[in-house]
Design a protein around this motif. Structure first.
Motif, short mmCIF file in Angstrom:
data_model
loop_
_atom_site.label_atom_id
_atom_site.label_comp_id
_atom_site.label_asym_id
_atom_site.label_seq_id
_atom_site.Cartn_x
_atom_site.Cartn_y
_atom_site.Cartn_z
N ILE A 141 0.82 -1.21 0.00
CA ILE A 141 0.00 0.00 0.00
C ILE A 141 0.86 1.27 0.00
O ILE A 141 0.51 2.27 -0.63
CB ILE A 141 -0.98 -0.03 1.20
CG1 ILE A 141 -2.20 -0.88 0.82
CG2 ILE A 141 -1.41 1.37 1.61
CD1 ILE A 141 -3.25 -0.98 1.88
N TRP A 142 1.99 1.24 0.70
CA TRP A 142 2.86 2.42 0.78
C TRP A 142 4.01 2.37 -0.22
O TRP A 142 4.86 3.27 -0.23
CB TRP A 142 3.39 2.59 2.19
CG TRP A 142 2.31 2.96 3.16
CD1 TRP A 142 1.57 2.11 3.94
CD2 TRP A 142 1.80 4.27 3.41
NE1 TRP A 142 0.65 2.81 4.69
CE2 TRP A 142 0.77 4.14 4.38
CE3 TRP A 142 2.12 5.55 2.95
CZ2 TRP A 142 0.05 5.24 4.88
CZ3 TRP A 142 1.41 6.63 3.44
CH2 TRP A 142 0.40 6.47 4.39
N GLN A 143 4.05 1.34 -1.05
CA GLN A 143 5.03 1.23 -2.13
C GLN A 143 6.47 1.42 -1.67
O GLN A 143 7.21 2.26 -2.20
CB GLN A 143 4.68 2.21 -3.25
CG GLN A 143 3.46 1.80 -4.06
CD GLN A 143 3.71 0.59 -4.93
OE1 GLN A 143 4.25 0.69 -6.01
NE2 GLN A 143 3.31 -0.59 -4.44
N PHE A 144 6.88 0.61 -0.69
CA PHE A 144 8.25 0.64 -0.20
C PHE A 144 9.17 -0.16 -1.11
O PHE A 144 8.84 -1.27 -1.53
CB PHE A 144 8.33 0.04 1.20
CG PHE A 144 8.06 1.02 2.32
CD1 PHE A 144 8.97 2.03 2.60
CD2 PHE A 144 6.92 0.92 3.10
CE1 PHE A 144 8.74 2.93 3.63
CE2 PHE A 144 6.68 1.80 4.13
CZ PHE A 144 7.59 2.81 4.40
N MET A 145 10.34 0.39 -1.38
CA MET A 145 11.42 -0.39 -1.98
C MET A 145 12.06 -1.22 -0.88
O MET A 145 11.98 -0.88 0.31
CB MET A 145 12.45 0.54 -2.63
CG MET A 145 11.90 1.35 -3.79
SD MET A 145 11.39 0.34 -5.21
CE MET A 145 12.99 -0.15 -5.86
N SER A 146 12.73 -2.28 -1.27
CA SER A 146 13.29 -3.21 -0.29
C SER A 146 14.26 -2.54 0.68
O SER A 146 14.16 -2.72 1.90
CB SER A 146 13.99 -4.36 -1.03
OG SER A 146 14.60 -5.24 -0.11
N GLY A 147 15.19 -1.75 0.15
CA GLY A 147 16.19 -1.12 1.01
C GLY A 147 15.58 -0.16 2.01
O GLY A 147 15.94 -0.17 3.20
N THR A 148 14.64 0.66 1.55
CA THR A 148 13.98 1.61 2.46
C THR A 148 13.18 0.88 3.53
O THR A 148 13.18 1.28 4.70
CB THR A 148 13.05 2.55 1.66
OG1 THR A 148 13.79 3.15 0.60
CG2 THR A 148 12.46 3.62 2.56
N ALA A 149 12.52 -0.20 3.13
CA ALA A 149 11.73 -0.98 4.09
C ALA A 149 12.62 -1.51 5.21
O ALA A 149 12.27 -1.44 6.39
CB ALA A 149 11.04 -2.13 3.37
N LYS A 150 13.76 -2.03 4.85
CA LYS A 150 14.69 -2.57 5.86
C LYS A 150 15.21 -1.46 6.76
O LYS A 150 15.42 -1.67 7.96
CB LYS A 150 15.84 -3.30 5.17
CG LYS A 150 15.41 -4.59 4.49
CD LYS A 150 16.56 -5.23 3.71
CE LYS A 150 16.12 -6.51 3.01
NZ LYS A 150 17.21 -7.10 2.21
N ASP A 151 15.43 -0.27 6.19
CA ASP A 151 15.89 0.88 7.00
C ASP A 151 14.88 1.21 8.09
O ASP A 151 15.27 1.71 9.16
CB ASP A 151 16.09 2.11 6.11
CG ASP A 151 17.30 1.98 5.20
OD1 ASP A 151 18.16 1.12 5.47
OD2 ASP A 151 17.37 2.75 4.21
N TYR A 152 13.61 0.94 7.82
CA TYR A 152 12.56 1.25 8.78
C TYR A 152 12.01 0.00 9.47
O TYR A 152 10.86 -0.05 9.90
CB TYR A 152 11.45 2.06 8.09
CG TYR A 152 11.93 3.46 7.78
CD1 TYR A 152 11.81 4.49 8.70
CD2 TYR A 152 12.59 3.73 6.58
CE1 TYR A 152 12.30 5.76 8.43
CE2 TYR A 152 13.07 5.00 6.29
CZ TYR A 152 12.92 6.00 7.23
OH TYR A 152 13.42 7.27 6.96
#
Length: 330
Positions: A141-152
């Motif tokens: 739903i929030w269209q996260f890329m893999s790297g950004t998702a892991k950062d958060y």
């Protein structure tokens, strides 16, 4: 010939001629004419109308006033209002899905101090389709890329991808948005940077010596981004004013759910689903973050699985698989 016979024949003639006339008219109106030759005010054209939309005198995004007194801003918003009002099928789906998913997103935004308007950012990012994946690899739903998702702190692996988890990805999005607001002090620039990236927005603000989103010359997507969010907000909050008619029963239901916590591996989610009163399809619908038909969970992490409330959905359960991993013979 008597006067009576003359009148009788005259009446018959009038009836016959009248029948011929009305038959001719029937065929005349049932024939498709060449519309290229139709005058602009023909009956055909008078039945088809497309209306210009009135832009509001004032509107806000995230509590910040949009400068609609500027012609460039007003025309940009007008474009998005027209596109999203007359793309009826998509916008009607937005209305239907928002009834199901906004009640999940709204309290998380509020708890994290993010303006409620950002639920419309999630809507235009994904159409509120939890399983959506962009060609670039952005997910959920929030269209996260893999790297950004892991950062958060979202888990992204072959078996578990929490970008597909609505609650967890919304919490992560809130953290990202708050960091952006600390940087820009403007929710409008926060929204723009969510689309284009902070580095790009920083570069453009400096290059163009601009102080806000409305002064920036940006590419097509980011240049339209905030206006699209605002247009969708206006339409959904005032649907009938934009011609959208629906009954409450037409909206997608808010499905009551229950949670099951697990800390162990799951050998077969089809069996797990059956043991918990649902089928595999329904389990995956509510938990698209489970990416495989099993979960090794070698670190014995606690996961929370969402299922519909008991008795809420009826479906057939086969007897192919049993909890002992054996297959029954039919």
């Amino acid at each position: 010939m008597t006067i009576y016979n003359i009148l009788k024949k005259l009446i018959v003639l009038i009836v016959v001629l009248g029948g011929v006339y009305f038959t001719a008219q029937l065929f005349n109106y049932s024939t498709v004419t060449d519309h290229k030759k139709d005058p602009a005010n023909s009956e055909y054209m008078s039945r088809y109308n497309v209306y210009a939309l009135k832009t509001p005198e004032s509107i806000e995004f995230g509590g910040e006033s949009i400068p609609l007194q500027r012609w460039d801003v007003k025309e940009s918003l007008d474009r998005e209002l027209l596109v999203n009002t007359y793309w009826q099928s998509q916008t009607l789906l937005f209305l239907k899905r928002s009834n199901r998913y906004f009640p999940i997103i709204e309290p998380i935004l509020k708890e994290n101090g993010i303006p409620d308007d950002f639920k419309y950012l999630a809507l235009i990012e994904s159409g509120l389709v939890p399983t959506i994946k962009s060609p670039a690899g952005a997910v959920g739903i929030w269209q996260f890329m893999s790297g950004t998702a892991k950062d958060y702190k979202l888990e992204v692996s072959s078996e578990v991808d929490e970008r597909y988890n609505i609650e967890k990805s919304t919490v992560a999005a809130c953290k990202y948005l708050k960091q952006s607001y600390e940087k820009y002090g403007s929710w409008t620039l926060v929204a723009a940077s969510y689309n284009a990236g902070r580095r790009f927005i920083d570069k453009q603000l400096k290059l163009q010596d601009a102080g806000n989103y409305y002064d920036l010359l940006l590419g097509e997507e980011t240049g339209r981004y905030v206006y699209r969010i605002v247009a969708i907000k206006m339409i959904i909050e005032n649907a009938s004013q934009y011609g959208f008619k629906y009954r409450e029963s037409d909206l997608y239901e808010r499905i009551p759910t229950r949670k099951i916590k697990i800390k162990t591996p799951v050998k077969d989610f089809a069996v797990f689903a059956k043991e918990n009163g649902v089928n595999y399809k329904i389990l995956k619908y509510f938990n698209p973050w489970l990416r495989k038909a099993y979960l090794t969970n070698k670190y014995k992490k606690e996961y929370e699985i969402t299922l519909p409330a008991k008795g809420y959905i009826n479906f057939a359960l086969s007897d192919y698989k049993k909890s002992d991993d054996s297959l029954s013979v039919k």
